[in-house]
Design a protein around this motif. Structure first.
Motif, PDB file in Angstrom:
ATOM      1  N   ALA A   1      -4.439 -17.694   2.549  1.00 44.46           N
ATOM      2  CA  ALA A   1      -5.480 -17.971   1.558  1.00 44.46           C
ATOM      3  C   ALA A   1      -6.094 -16.668   1.072  1.00 44.46           C
ATOM      4  N   THR A   2      -6.633 -16.697  -0.145  1.00 46.92           N
ATOM      5  CA  THR A   2      -7.342 -15.534  -0.676  1.00 46.92           C
ATOM      6  C   THR A   2      -8.706 -15.442  -0.012  1.00 46.92           C
ATOM      7  N   ALA A   3      -8.979 -14.324   0.639  1.00 44.89           N
ATOM      8  CA  ALA A   3     -10.243 -14.139   1.338  1.00 44.89           C
ATOM      9  C   ALA A   3     -11.373 -13.880   0.345  1.00 44.89           C
ATOM     10  N   THR A   4     -12.578 -14.243   0.743  1.00 41.36           N
ATOM     11  CA  THR A   4     -13.754 -13.953  -0.061  1.00 41.36           C
ATOM     12  C   THR A   4     -13.871 -12.457  -0.291  1.00 41.36           C
ATOM     13  N   GLY A   5     -14.002 -12.068  -1.542  1.00 43.43           N
ATOM     14  CA  GLY A   5     -14.108 -10.646  -1.882  1.00 43.43           C
ATOM     15  C   GLY A   5     -12.791  -9.982  -2.212  1.00 43.43           C
ATOM     16  N   ASP A   6     -11.665 -10.656  -1.895  1.00 45.17           N
ATOM     17  CA  ASP A   6     -10.348 -10.109  -2.222  1.00 45.17           C
ATOM     18  C   ASP A   6      -9.877 -10.628  -3.582  1.00 45.17           C
ATOM     19  N   THR A   7      -9.066  -9.821  -4.241  1.00 46.15           N
ATOM     20  CA  THR A   7      -8.421 -10.238  -5.470  1.00 46.15           C
ATOM     21  C   THR A   7      -7.011 -10.720  -5.141  1.00 46.15           C
ATOM     22  N   PRO A   8      -6.606 -11.893  -5.604  1.00 46.21           N
ATOM     23  CA  PRO A   8      -5.244 -12.350  -5.300  1.00 46.21           C
ATOM     24  C   PRO A   8      -4.213 -11.367  -5.835  1.00 46.21           C
ATOM     25  N   PRO A   9      -3.189 -11.050  -5.050  1.00 45.12           N
ATOM     26  CA  PRO A   9      -2.137 -10.156  -5.555  1.00 45.12           C
ATOM     27  C   PRO A   9      -1.304 -10.852  -6.622  1.00 45.12           C
ATOM     28  N   SER A  10      -0.604 -10.080  -7.428  1.00 44.78           N
ATOM     29  CA  SER A  10       0.297 -10.672  -8.413  1.00 44.78           C
ATOM     30  C   SER A  10       1.548 -11.173  -7.708  1.00 44.78           C
ATOM     31  N   GLY A  11       2.270 -12.073  -8.357  1.00 43.24           N
ATOM     32  CA  GLY A  11       3.459 -12.638  -7.752  1.00 43.24           C
ATOM     33  C   GLY A  11       3.151 -13.937  -7.037  1.00 43.24           C
ATOM     34  N   PHE A  12       4.158 -14.486  -6.352  1.00 41.45           N
ATOM     35  CA  PHE A  12       4.024 -15.777  -5.673  1.00 41.45           C
ATOM     36  C   PHE A  12       3.311 -15.566  -4.341  1.00 41.45           C
ATOM     37  N   GLY A  13       2.213 -16.278  -4.128  1.00 42.49           N
ATOM     38  CA  GLY A  13       1.420 -16.127  -2.921  1.00 42.49           C
ATOM     39  C   GLY A  13       0.129 -15.401  -3.201  1.00 42.49           C
ATOM     40  N   LYS A  14      -0.956 -15.909  -2.649  1.00 38.40           N
ATOM     41  CA  LYS A  14      -2.276 -15.386  -2.989  1.00 38.40           C
ATOM     42  C   LYS A  14      -3.046 -14.833  -1.806  1.00 38.40           C
ATOM     43  N   GLY A  15      -2.374 -14.661  -0.671  1.00 36.71           N
ATOM     44  CA  GLY A  15      -3.043 -14.136   0.511  1.00 36.71           C
ATOM     45  C   GLY A  15      -2.692 -12.688   0.779  1.00 36.71           C
ATOM     46  N   ARG A  16      -3.099 -12.203   1.939  1.00 36.55           N
ATOM     47  CA  ARG A  16      -2.854 -10.813   2.338  1.00 36.55           C
ATOM     48  C   ARG A  16      -1.905 -10.699   3.514  1.00 36.55           C
ATOM     49  N   GLY A  17      -1.212 -11.808   3.811  1.00 34.81           N
ATOM     50  CA  GLY A  17      -0.133 -11.684   4.778  1.00 34.81           C
ATOM     51  C   GLY A  17      -0.199 -12.654   5.934  1.00 34.81           C
ATOM     52  N   GLN A  18       0.975 -13.109   6.345  1.00 31.68           N
ATOM     53  CA  GLN A  18       1.144 -13.949   7.527  1.00 31.68           C
ATOM     54  C   GLN A  18       2.259 -13.383   8.394  1.00 31.68           C
ATOM     55  N   VAL A  19       2.150 -13.619   9.689  1.00 31.25           N
ATOM     56  CA  VAL A  19       3.242 -13.344  10.624  1.00 31.25           C
ATOM     57  C   VAL A  19       3.637 -14.668  11.258  1.00 31.25           C
ATOM     58  N   TRP A  20       4.920 -15.014  11.144  1.00 31.02           N
ATOM     59  CA  TRP A  20       5.450 -16.264  11.677  1.00 31.02           C
ATOM     60  C   TRP A  20       6.398 -15.981  12.839  1.00 31.02           C
ATOM     61  N   ALA A  21       6.569 -16.985  13.699  1.00 29.89           N
ATOM     62  CA  ALA A  21       7.512 -16.891  14.810  1.00 29.89           C
ATOM     63  C   ALA A  21       8.355 -18.152  14.845  1.00 29.89           C
TER      64      ALA A  21
END
Length: 469
Positions: A342-362
């Protein structure tokens, strides 16, 4: 909490084992906690005295093999150093196999007679180096490929390099505007590069033609897990099942089966969006019937780059945002969604597909479950993670691709995230970023690249025992 304190808190129900604190960390957010090595300070490069990295007290480094410098075979080193792996070399040395993410029909580096496509400027280099970054031997090992982003080491002694493109004479030009009619071959494949010989320059076509990023091998099943970084569109998580187990054959054979991950009971589950802490899913795999589509009529690059993934999504495959780094560790495939969350409060969504600042999956290969390890609570904590590797202690090393300072971060098995290195801005290249982190044999040296037109590699050493790596 200050940056050096452990981030305590209840762990989400249903999460167990390594990285159990990470789910809590992602929810609570706030300043980065500790487990690191202390404040970062400017450190001079032992090669020439320039400050290129900010590191904790006690750590040193040497850069080597910058773009434009001659390899020891006399040919020039291309730029845009990217994904890389380290292997044990003779007499205490390290063998590095390194990608060069060069796009466009700019002509191959190295010997044109060995090039997969003489018009394409990407590929790999193989170097023999010391623990303190002195180059003993270097030269091209695969040339004539394009946009070689990341890949993965194979335990039988080879590197899989991945083309992050579907360029070719049969599709329209990509975002760079390069003239695809100048290319002689189709691109968008994976290639195997042995550490002790030049690559065959034969693509593994059954492993798909899409915007490949990374590869991670599971020795139990013989599967190669593959990430897709489709910048403007949904990406997928794949696995390639070769016709024979590479541990027995000593190579990856073409002619196998390509599959794409789907969440059981939830067709087209959008995993690019913000996830609850400790999110966990049962998964299934859908077959890709045509992994190497033949295009006619020169479709647009946007159409071609979605062709393989669309086959999976038509069968319910899950949606991710920009899957980049991947690594296998004790039966788990860890992989990064660079713009997931999710886009955090105070952050600007990056361009491209996806609006967060990163996930790590396992992905747990034995349980067939996918779980969220970490979701960035904001750009000040983790900003667009890209390449990853594991440290000797089992922590994850995250190369950032952010816009406000570029860091190497650590994520420990207890869920602590910390800063390890910051890149001094590269003059004339605001997009320069860390890439290709890999620990050498014995874990005493961390090798890492700077992806830039003025790219180069680093060897970093110091008191690793004092912190999370």
């Amino acid at each position: 909490m200050d940056r050096r304190r452990f981030l305590a808190g209840a762990v989400a129900a249903g999460v167990a084992g390594p990285f159990t604190g990470a789910a809590s960390a992602a929810v609570n957010g706030g300043p980065r906690p500790g487990a690191g090595y202390g404040p970062l300070k400017p450190v001079q490069d032992l090669r020439d005295g320039q400050v290129r990295l900010h590191l904790p007290d006690g750590f040193g480094y040497r850069s080597f093999n910058p773009a434009g410098e001659a390899f020891t075979d006399g040919s020039p080193t291309p730029g845009r150093h990217d994904g890389m792996a380290a292997f044990r070399g003779p007499r205490g040395t390290t063998i590095l196999v390194r990608n060069h993410e060069v796009n466009g029909p700019v002509g191959a580096f190295g010997d044109l007679s060995t090039a997969y496509d003489p018009a394409a400027g990407g590929g790999t280099a193989t170097l023999q180096v010391t623990r303190d970054g002195r180059v003993l031997r270097s030269g091209p090992s695969l040339n004539g490929t394009q946009m070689n982003c990341s890949g993965g080491p194979m335990p039988w002694g080879s590197w899989v390099t991945c083309e992050e493109t579907v360029n070719g004479p049969d599709v329209g030009n990509d975002f760079s505007g390069g003239d695809n009619t100048k290319l002689r071959e189709k691109h968008g494949y994976i290639f195997e590069v042995p550490i002790d010989a030049a690559a065959s320059a034969r693509p593994i076509r059954s492993a798909g033609r899409f915007a490949h990023e990374s590869a991670a091998f599971d020795p139990l099943s013989g599967a190669i897990y593959l990430t897709e970084d489709n910048f403007a569109f949904a990406s997928g998580f794949y696995r390639y099942l070769p016709p024979s187990n590479p541990l027995r054959s000593g190579r990856i054979d073409d002619g196998g089966r390509l599959q794409m991950l789907a969440v059981r009971g939830a067709p087209n589950k959008d995993l690019s969006a913000g996830q609850p802490a400790g999110a966990s899913y049962d998964v299934t795999w859908v077959d890709i019937d045509d992994p190497d589509p033949a295009f006619s009529g020169t479709p647009s690059n946007d159409v071609a780059i979605q062709a393989v993934g669309k086959q999976g999504r038509d069968q319910g495959a899950a949606l991710f945002s920009r899957l980049e780094g991947a690594v296998h560790h004790h039966g788990v495939i860890y992989f990064v969604s660079t713009q997931g969350g999710a886009t955090a409060t105070g952050d600007t969504p990056p361009s491209g597909f996806g609006k967060g600042r990163g996930q790590v999956w396992a992905y747990e290969t034995w349980s067939k479950r996918l779980r969220l390890v970490y979701e960035s609570p904001g750009s000040m904590v983790l900003d667009l993670p890209d390449n990853i590797t594991t440290s000797p202690k089992g922590a994850l090393v995250l190369c950032e691709d952010g816009g406000d300072g570029n860091y190497l971060r650590g994520l420990t098995r207890r869920g602590e995230i910390f800063d390890f290195a910051r890149l001094e801005p590269v003059a004339g290249d605001s997009g320069a970023e860390f890439a290709g982190s890999t620990f050498g044999p014995g874990g005493r040296t961390l090798y890492v690249n700077i992806q830039s037109g003025k790219g180069l590699s680093f060897a970093i050493w110091g008191p690793w025992h004092r912190g999370g790596f």
